[in-house]
Design a protein around this motif. Structure first.
Motif, PDB file in Angstrom:
ATOM      1  N   THR A  13       6.729  -3.324  -6.182  1.00 45.71           N
ATOM      2  CA  THR A  13       6.344  -3.498  -4.794  1.00 45.71           C
ATOM      3  C   THR A  13       5.280  -4.989  -4.707  1.00 45.71           C
ATOM      4  OG1 THR A  13       4.090  -2.376  -5.446  1.00 45.71           O
ATOM      5  CG2 THR A  13       5.832  -1.140  -4.222  1.00 45.71           C
ATOM      6  N   GLY A  14       4.972  -5.476  -6.157  1.00 41.26           N
ATOM      7  CA  GLY A  14       4.473  -6.693  -5.909  1.00 41.26           C
ATOM      8  C   GLY A  14       5.397  -7.645  -5.404  1.00 41.26           C
ATOM      9  N   ILE A  15       6.634  -7.696  -6.268  1.00 39.63           N
ATOM     10  CA  ILE A  15       7.841  -8.525  -5.867  1.00 39.63           C
ATOM     11  C   ILE A  15       8.029  -8.402  -4.466  1.00 39.63           C
ATOM     12  CG2 ILE A  15      10.310  -8.863  -6.524  1.00 39.63           C
ATOM     13  CD1 ILE A  15       9.675  -8.056  -9.225  1.00 39.63           C
ATOM     14  N   LEU A  16       8.320  -7.317  -3.863  1.00 38.74           N
ATOM     15  CA  LEU A  16       8.801  -7.135  -2.713  1.00 38.74           C
ATOM     16  C   LEU A  16       7.802  -7.807  -1.757  1.00 38.74           C
ATOM     17  CD1 LEU A  16      11.129  -5.782  -0.765  1.00 38.74           C
ATOM     18  CD2 LEU A  16      10.024  -3.942  -0.888  1.00 38.74           C
ATOM     19  N   ALA A  17       6.364  -7.444  -1.786  1.00 38.82           N
ATOM     20  CA  ALA A  17       5.418  -7.992  -0.912  1.00 38.82           C
ATOM     21  C   ALA A  17       5.372  -9.385  -0.950  1.00 38.82           C
ATOM     22  CB  ALA A  17       4.213  -7.224  -1.335  1.00 38.82           C
ATOM     23  N   THR A  18       5.542 -10.089  -2.183  1.00 35.62           N
ATOM     24  CA  THR A  18       5.299 -11.428  -2.426  1.00 35.62           C
ATOM     25  C   THR A  18       6.614 -12.004  -1.446  1.00 35.62           C
ATOM     26  OG1 THR A  18       4.150 -11.014  -4.528  1.00 35.62           O
ATOM     27  CG2 THR A  18       5.217 -13.289  -4.203  1.00 35.62           C
ATOM     28  N   LEU A  19       7.826 -11.693  -1.846  1.00 36.49           N
ATOM     29  CA  LEU A  19       8.946 -12.164  -1.179  1.00 36.49           C
ATOM     30  C   LEU A  19       8.659 -12.197   0.288  1.00 36.49           C
ATOM     31  CD1 LEU A  19      11.753 -10.759  -3.329  1.00 36.49           C
ATOM     32  CD2 LEU A  19      11.072 -13.189  -2.944  1.00 36.49           C
ATOM     33  N   VAL A  28       0.736  -0.998  -0.081  1.00 34.97           N
ATOM     34  CA  VAL A  28      -0.027  -0.096   0.077  1.00 34.97           C
ATOM     35  C   VAL A  28       0.979   1.171   0.008  1.00 34.97           C
ATOM     36  CG1 VAL A  28      -1.871   1.221   1.369  1.00 34.97           C
ATOM     37  CG2 VAL A  28      -1.929  -1.081   0.912  1.00 34.97           C
ATOM     38  N   ALA A  29       2.051   1.252   0.660  1.00 31.63           N
ATOM     39  CA  ALA A  29       2.682   2.431   0.909  1.00 31.63           C
ATOM     40  C   ALA A  29       3.506   2.724  -0.276  1.00 31.63           C
ATOM     41  CB  ALA A  29       3.582   2.460   2.343  1.00 31.63           C
ATOM     42  N   LEU A  30       4.055   1.760  -0.703  1.00 31.58           N
ATOM     43  CA  LEU A  30       4.903   1.861  -1.809  1.00 31.58           C
ATOM     44  C   LEU A  30       4.383   1.831  -3.459  1.00 31.58           C
ATOM     45  CD1 LEU A  30       8.207   0.026  -0.496  1.00 31.58           C
ATOM     46  CD2 LEU A  30       7.692   2.347  -0.186  1.00 31.58           C
ATOM     47  N   PHE A  31       3.289   1.387  -3.575  1.00 33.17           N
ATOM     48  CA  PHE A  31       2.637   1.168  -4.953  1.00 33.17           C
ATOM     49  C   PHE A  31       2.791   2.316  -5.676  1.00 33.17           C
ATOM     50  CE2 PHE A  31      -0.862   0.640  -7.778  1.00 33.17           C
ATOM     51  CZ  PHE A  31      -0.769  -0.391  -8.252  1.00 33.17           C
ATOM     52  N   GLU A  32       2.261   3.528  -5.465  1.00 30.68           N
ATOM     53  CA  GLU A  32       2.385   4.890  -6.266  1.00 30.68           C
ATOM     54  C   GLU A  32       3.851   5.057  -6.544  1.00 30.68           C
ATOM     55  OE1 GLU A  32       0.112   6.588  -7.735  1.00 30.68           O
ATOM     56  OE2 GLU A  32      -1.462   5.078  -7.191  1.00 30.68           O
ATOM     57  N   SER A  33       4.744   5.149  -5.407  1.00 31.30           N
ATOM     58  CA  SER A  33       5.986   5.643  -5.666  1.00 31.30           C
ATOM     59  C   SER A  33       7.102   4.701  -6.148  1.00 31.30           C
ATOM     60  CB  SER A  33       6.496   6.131  -4.144  1.00 31.30           C
ATOM     61  OG  SER A  33       6.638   5.039  -3.633  1.00 31.30           O
ATOM     62  N   MET A  34       7.007   3.490  -6.162  1.00 34.36           N
ATOM     63  CA  MET A  34       7.869   2.436  -6.703  1.00 34.36           C
ATOM     64  C   MET A  34       7.413   1.690  -7.859  1.00 34.36           C
ATOM     65  SD  MET A  34      10.585   3.375  -4.984  1.00 34.36           S
ATOM     66  CE  MET A  34      11.657   2.153  -5.366  1.00 34.36           C
ATOM     67  N   PRO A  44       1.093   2.441 -12.019  1.00 33.37           N
ATOM     68  CA  PRO A  44       2.377   2.992 -11.966  1.00 33.37           C
ATOM     69  C   PRO A  44       3.421   1.744 -12.065  1.00 33.37           C
ATOM     70  CG  PRO A  44       1.441   2.652  -9.855  1.00 33.37           C
ATOM     71  CD  PRO A  44       0.336   2.587 -10.713  1.00 33.37           C
ATOM     72  N   ILE A  45       4.172   1.774 -13.125  1.00 32.22           N
ATOM     73  CA  ILE A  45       5.038   0.596 -13.604  1.00 32.22           C
ATOM     74  C   ILE A  45       6.191   0.777 -12.753  1.00 32.22           C
ATOM     75  CG2 ILE A  45       6.106  -0.721 -15.413  1.00 32.22           C
ATOM     76  CD1 ILE A  45       3.308  -0.763 -15.682  1.00 32.22           C
ATOM     77  N   SER A  46       7.041   1.558 -13.037  1.00 34.25           N
ATOM     78  CA  SER A  46       8.326   1.925 -12.045  1.00 34.25           C
ATOM     79  C   SER A  46       8.563   3.312 -12.119  1.00 34.25           C
ATOM     80  CB  SER A  46       9.363   1.006 -12.663  1.00 34.25           C
ATOM     81  OG  SER A  46       9.865   1.576 -13.775  1.00 34.25           O
TER      82      SER A  46
END
Length: 166
Positions: free
Chosen positions: A117-123, A106-112, A160-162
Motif C-alpha cells: 500500500t505504501g508503494i501504491l499510494a506513493t506512485l 487507509v483502506a488497503l493497509f491491513e489487508s494488503m 502488516p507486511i504483506s
C-alpha cells in the motif's frame, strides 16, 4: 486590547493563528491523547521502549515549534519581501489523486500490507504531482520498504507486511 492594537503588534497573523492551532493540538496530544489512549505494558524495563515515547516526543516537538511559529508571527515583518508561502490552488485532478492515495493507504493497509500500500499510494502521489524524472519513481519502492523495515525490525512496531507473509 482592541483589534487595531492586535494588528499593529502582529506582523504575520497567519503564523500566529497556525501556531495557536498547533499549540492547542499539541497540548491535547501530550496531556490527553497519549496518556489516555496509549497503554504501557506493566513490565517495562526501558522508558524508551514504551509505546508512549515516540508520540510524546512528537507532541513536545509540535509544542516547541508552535511556540516558535507564534513568536515568528509577532517578531518578523515580512511585508517588505515577497512571501514565498502564498498558497497557489492546484488542479482538481491533483486534489482528487491525493485523496485517492490517502483512501488507498487507509483502506488497503491491513489487508494488503504496509509495503504494497505504501508503494501504491506513493506512485499515485507521484502521478498527482507530475514527476518527470524516471529515477525518482524508484523511490516509490525504496521508501515504503525502508520505512517498514525500520518500524518492524528496529522499533519493534508490528505492521502488516504483506498478505502472503514475506
Amino acid at each position: 486590547m482592541t483589534t487595531s492594537d492586535f494588528k499593529r503588534r502582529v506582523k504575520d497573523p497567519g503564523d500566529v493563528v497556525a501556531g495557536i492551532i498547533l499549540l492547542c493540538f499539541s497540548i491535547g496530544l501530550i496531556f490527553y491523547l497519549v496518556p489516555n489512549y496509549i497503554n504501557e505494558p506493566p513490565i517495562l524495563q526501558n522508558p524508551m521502549m514504551s509505546p508512549r515515547w515516540l508520540p510524546g516526543i512528537v507532541g513536545w516537538l509540535i509544542l516547541l515549534f508552535s511556540i516558535l511559529l507564534i513568536l515568528q508571527g509577532f517578531l518578523l515583518d515580512r511585508s517588505s519581501e515577497e512571501d514565498e508561502r502564498n498558497i497557489e490552488k492546484g488542479s482538481t485532478r491533483r486534489f482528487v489523486l491525493m485523496l485517492v492515495a490517502l483512501v488507498i493507504y487507509v483502506a488497503l493497509f491491513e489487508s494488503m500490507g504496509a509495503v504494497f500500500t505504501g508503494i501504491l499510494a506513493t506512485l499515485v502521489l507521484f502521478v498527482a504531482h507530475p514527476v518527470r524524472t524516471w529515477w525518482v519513481y524508484s523511490m516509490a519502492f525504496v521508501f515504503p520498504i525502508a520505512v517498514t523495515f525500520i518500524f518492524v525490525k528496529v522499533m519493534n512496531v508490528p505492521l502488516p507486511i504483506s498478505p502472503i507473509g514475506f
